[in-house]
Design a protein around this motif. Structure first.
Motif, PDB file in Angstrom:
ATOM      1  N   PRO A 135       0.813  -1.221   0.000  1.00  0.00           N
ATOM      2  CA  PRO A 135       0.000   0.000   0.000  1.00  0.00           C
ATOM      3  C   PRO A 135       0.847   1.272   0.000  1.00  0.00           C
ATOM      4  O   PRO A 135       0.508   2.249  -0.675  1.00  0.00           O
ATOM      5  CB  PRO A 135      -0.828  -0.130   1.277  1.00  0.00           C
ATOM      6  N   GLN A 136       1.962   1.264   0.727  1.00  0.00           N
ATOM      7  CA  GLN A 136       2.832   2.437   0.766  1.00  0.00           C
ATOM      8  C   GLN A 136       3.425   2.721  -0.610  1.00  0.00           C
ATOM      9  O   GLN A 136       3.465   3.883  -1.064  1.00  0.00           O
ATOM     10  CB  GLN A 136       3.957   2.224   1.777  1.00  0.00           C
ATOM     11  N   ASP A 137       3.881   1.679  -1.311  1.00  0.00           N
ATOM     12  CA  ASP A 137       4.438   1.866  -2.650  1.00  0.00           C
ATOM     13  C   ASP A 137       3.382   2.392  -3.619  1.00  0.00           C
ATOM     14  O   ASP A 137       3.684   3.204  -4.508  1.00  0.00           O
ATOM     15  CB  ASP A 137       5.012   0.551  -3.171  1.00  0.00           C
ATOM     16  N   PHE A 138       2.144   1.914  -3.470  1.00  0.00           N
ATOM     17  CA  PHE A 138       1.064   2.363  -4.352  1.00  0.00           C
ATOM     18  C   PHE A 138       0.824   3.858  -4.177  1.00  0.00           C
ATOM     19  O   PHE A 138       0.767   4.615  -5.160  1.00  0.00           O
ATOM     20  CB  PHE A 138      -0.212   1.578  -4.033  1.00  0.00           C
ATOM     21  N   ALA A 139       0.684   4.295  -2.926  1.00  0.00           N
ATOM     22  CA  ALA A 139       0.457   5.718  -2.660  1.00  0.00           C
ATOM     23  C   ALA A 139       1.656   6.556  -3.084  1.00  0.00           C
ATOM     24  O   ALA A 139       1.492   7.643  -3.661  1.00  0.00           O
ATOM     25  CB  ALA A 139       0.160   5.925  -1.178  1.00  0.00           C
ATOM     26  N   ASP A 140       2.869   6.063  -2.829  1.00  0.00           N
ATOM     27  CA  ASP A 140       4.073   6.795  -3.231  1.00  0.00           C
ATOM     28  C   ASP A 140       4.143   6.951  -4.747  1.00  0.00           C
ATOM     29  O   ASP A 140       4.586   7.991  -5.254  1.00  0.00           O
ATOM     30  CB  ASP A 140       5.323   6.069  -2.732  1.00  0.00           C
TER      31      ASP A 140
END
Length: 212
Positions: free
Chosen positions: A165-170
């Protein structure tokens, strides 16, 4: 980045596995029902019928074709949902916030899940401030996108964007930074954690004004 579009689609293998489990559950129920109704037949008969039913059902229905995905380009973010397209320029959107909905200690049956959220902004607004569920104009549930493996048919760049999820938002925010000529990654992705009930699967409160 400037000369191409990054398409982010839900993980087809994850959805396919869930559908396979559902088909198997229906097959077991069918085999059990036939075994009860026709007590005299050999056990192998309802089992074989159940297997054939599961295979046929999965072949007809189990391999999903996602009808919702995202397209990232220099011009902005395009959301495709059930054949409808909504395009938003990066200038009109705040920085995306990663929202984590976590189950509380008393509720053991709820699963944690993730959204990205953004607001529509004017030039004078603080576009880097965090967006909470109550102020969001755009929220997208992203857990269906998240997985990291080599067999989904997605490109390495798509897999890298969807491995957490963090990579997606980033990834969303890096494309926004690039399009707005900002230093990429200089402002971290805001993260909000809440135990309150989240929005529906896909909420486009600004959809009617943005659909083209």
């Amino acid at each position: 980045m400037s000369s191409k579009i990054l398409v982010l689609r839900p993980d087809p293998i994850k959805a396919g596995l869930l559908n396979a489990l559902f088909c198997c559950a229906l097959a077991v129920a069918l085999a059990a029902f036939l075994g009860i109704v026709f007590e005299g037949i050999p056990t192998v008969v309802p089992v074989m019928i159940g297997i054939a039913f599961a295979v046929g059902l999965f072949a007809f229905w189990g391999r999903p074709k996602p009808d919702s995905w995202l397209e990232l380009s220099r011009e902005g973010l395009t959301v495709i949902s059930a054949g409808k397209r909504a395009h938003m320029s990066w200038q009109s959107l705040s920085r995306f916030t990663l929202i984590r909905f976590e189950s509380d200690e008393q509720d053991k049956t709820r699963q944690d899940y993730h959204y990205v959220a953004a607001r529509t902004v004017a030039p004078a607004d603080d576009a880097d401030a965090a967006t909470d569920p109550g102020t969001a104009d755009l929220t997208l549930e992203i857990d269906g996108y998240i997985s990291y493996h080599r067999y989904s048919g997605r490109s390495p760049e798509q897999e890298a964007a969807c491995k957490s999820p963090q990579d997606f938002a980033d990834t969303l925010n890096r494309w926004r930074d690039f399009a707005l000529d900002l230093e990429i990654g200089a402002v971290p992705t805001p993260v909000v954690t809440t135990t309150e009930a989240g929005p529906g699967d896909l909420v486009l409160q600004i959809y009617s004004s943005l659909t083209r």
